[in-house]
Write an enzyme that holds these catalytic residues in place. Structure first.
Site, PDB file in Angstrom:
ATOM      1  CB  ILE A  62       1.469  -1.970  -5.043  1.00 26.79           C
ATOM      2  CG1 ILE A  62       0.103  -1.886  -5.443  1.00 26.79           C
ATOM      3  CG2 ILE A  62       2.439  -2.893  -5.158  1.00 26.79           C
ATOM      4  CD1 ILE A  62      -0.556  -3.478  -5.027  1.00 26.79           C
TER       5      ILE A  62
ATOM      6  CE1 TYR B 111      -0.939  -6.193  -0.004  1.00 25.49           C
ATOM      7  CE2 TYR B 111      -2.245  -6.141  -2.081  1.00 25.49           C
ATOM      8  CZ  TYR B 111      -1.127  -5.809  -1.583  1.00 25.49           C
ATOM      9  OH  TYR B 111      -0.196  -5.684  -2.308  1.00 25.49           O
TER      10      TYR B 111
ATOM     11  CB  VAL C  64       0.968  -2.036   0.886  1.00 22.67           C
ATOM     12  CG1 VAL C  64       0.464  -3.308   1.610  1.00 22.67           C
ATOM     13  CG2 VAL C  64      -0.041  -0.807   1.182  1.00 22.67           C
ATOM     14  CD  GLU C  65       3.258  -6.581  -1.427  1.00 22.01           C
ATOM     15  OE1 GLU C  65       4.136  -7.371  -0.830  1.00 22.01           O
ATOM     16  OE2 GLU C  65       2.378  -7.005  -1.690  1.00 22.01           O
ATOM     17  CB  THR C  66       9.195  -3.457   0.123  1.00 25.78           C
ATOM     18  OG1 THR C  66       8.997  -2.528  -0.616  1.00 25.78           O
ATOM     19  CG2 THR C  66       8.913  -4.725  -0.224  1.00 25.78           C
TER      20      THR C  66
END
Lengths: 164, 325
Positions: B115, B306, B118-120
């Site tokens: 997570i 996602y 993928v986010e940052t």
């Protein structure tokens, strides 16, 4: 052997006795049971399942000690999208993004390093299925094949080594 | 020429009207905050006057949606060598914290790592826009989702007050998502945790709090420890249409889906609830059966692509982690 016979025909024993010849199971000259071990593997199927009534015997079956030093060169094929979701011989479900492969004889869950002999690219996959093929030595999952650059052609030469 | 002038004139007119509307809704917002949450009116007016309306954000948000990128192209952006390599590195660096989060919340380490990746990309792309700018822009100049962003702006002002932060200093994405795990202000208030017990919920620079917060978010949304996330499945061609028309919620027991033409070979019990997923791969459409845990991932970002990307990245990172120990 007796247990295999039982699973084939779970009907009452007297009926079996009248149907089978006196010598059961029939054996070859070498004493191996016929009809239990197939000498010729059937044609490659899309959905190979473990079938308790038939035991496939590939020509070269490395013993557990052999398989540790196993190395082979040959043709690799790969599963397409049609096979996505089938049950493999190990019971796992084939996922086209998995890093798995089918092999004729190596024990399930063996990890092997597959190398594309043309490009030198290699990667590790886990054997989770059985392969019935006269031409290919290994059948890779789609993503493994793509990673190795094999998907542009139906088959290409690879080297397979067991990872210890 | 005439056409152009008339066009710009109407443009100006529309502009004026919308500016007026903005002022009205902003005033209402401030009054509401003062009445309901006891904010200082002059302070709010000062804060909002300091916040800028960013045209670039409106431009991004009004991009035509058009054809959604197919899964195989989407996948290339997130399941990359960079994500995997950095993920393994991040895991090793925060091994102890991730294990603790796994014990406390029951969420596997690889899912948390994926997570954050993928986010940052593990804190690399946290966003460089002031949260107050982003939220002001979207709350008052983006009518389609103004209600949602006005609510987020409210939560943002509340959280900066609760945490003792400067509302003008915090940075985030163009939509107001903040920190390593890209929490929206409302999610921050509900799910962020102070995992290192230093008295502050710092999800901007503190990996420990970010990891704990992501794990807590998953637990609160019903993550089932040890249960499957998603499995490949086969399907009868004539059943596809029916299965695709189902709701995007894990509310269908496997026996029912099987009755309708799903050919699922997994070992899960027939009463397990699932949902049907199709994704376009390079070699054709492939089908999966998602479970409750898959649905929980979509709570982080409402997209089946996602959630799939997170799951597959988690698998890749876990593989690499195990191989290179």
């Amino acid at each position: 052997m007796g247990s295999v016979g039982c699973t084939v025909a779970p009907t009452p024993p007297p009926v079996i006795n009248t149907q089978v010849p006196s010598q059961f199971p029939p054996t070859t000259s070498k004493g191996q049971p016929q009809g239990i071990a197939l000498t010729r593997a059937p044609r490659e199927r899309i959905s190979p399942r473990t079938n308790p009534t038939v035991r496939y015997a590939p020509k070269k079956r490395p013993s557990p000690i052999d398989s540790r030093n196993y190395m082979a060169r040959g043709v690799a094929t790969w599963y397409g999208v049609k096979a996505h979701g089938i049950k493999t011989a190990s019971g796992q479900i084939y996922d086209l993004y998995g890093m798995t492969a089918a092999h004729a004889s190596l024990p399930l869950n063996t990890r092997v390093r597959v190398k594309n002999l043309k490009t030198g690219r290699s990667m590790t996959v886990t054997i989770n299925d059985r392969l019935y093929s006269h031409t290919a030595i290994i059948k890779l999952s789609y993503w493994a094949a793509r990673h190795l650059g094999l998907t542009k052609r139906p088959s290409q030469k690879v080297e397979v080594r067991v990872v210890r | 020429m005439k056409f152009i002038t008339s066009f710009t004139l109407t443009g100006l007119l529309l502009c004026n009207i919308s500016v007026m509307a903005v002022q009205v809704s902003q005033k209402a917002f401030i009054d509401n905050m003062v009445a309901q949450h006891g904010f200082d009116k002059s302070r709010l007016i000062y804060l909002l006057s300091k916040a800028k309306v960013k045209k670039s954000i409106l431009k991004i948000m009004s991009r035509p949606i058009g054809k959604a990128r197919p899964w195989y192209k989407y996948r290339r952006n997130f399941i990359t060598e960079l994500h995997i390599k950095k993920g393994v590195k991040f895991w090793r660096k925060n091994d102890r914290v991730l294990k603790q989060a796994q014990r406390t919340y029951g969420v596997p380490a690889e899912i948390i790592v994926a997570i954050i990746g993928v986010e940052t990309i593990y804190g690399k792309n946290k966003g460089n826009i002031r949260v107050i700018d982003a939220l002001k822009t979207l709350a008052f100049n983006y009518p389609r989702r103004a209600d949602f962003f006005r609510d987020e702006l409210k939560h943002y002002l509340l959280l900066t007050r609760e945490e003792g932060l400067n509302p003008l200093a915090q940075k985030g994405s163009y939509a107001g998502a903040m920190g390593i795990g890209q929490f929206m202000p409302s999610s921050f208030r509900r799910y962020a945790v102070d995992f290192d017990n230093n008295g502050k919920r710092n999800i901007w620079t503190d990996n420990v709090d970010a990891i704990g917060s992501v794990a807590n978010y998953f637990r609160e949304h019903g993550w089932q420890t040890g249960q499957p996330v998603i499995e490949a499945t086969q399907v009868r061609p004539n059943a596809i249409e029916y299965l695709l028309a189902l709701k995007f919620e894990p509310q269908y027991p496997i026996w029912k889906l099987k009755q309708k033409g799903l050919l699922y070979h997994g070992n899960e019990s027939n009463n397990t609830l699932g949902l049907f997923i199709d994704l376009k791969t390079e070699i054709g459409t492939a089908y999966w059966l998602g479970f409750k845990n898959y649905y929980v991932i979509t709570r982080y970002n409402r997209s089946k692509r996602y959630a799939m990307a997170v799951y597959q990245l988690a698998q890749e990172i876990a593989n690499r982690y195990a191989q290179t120990y």
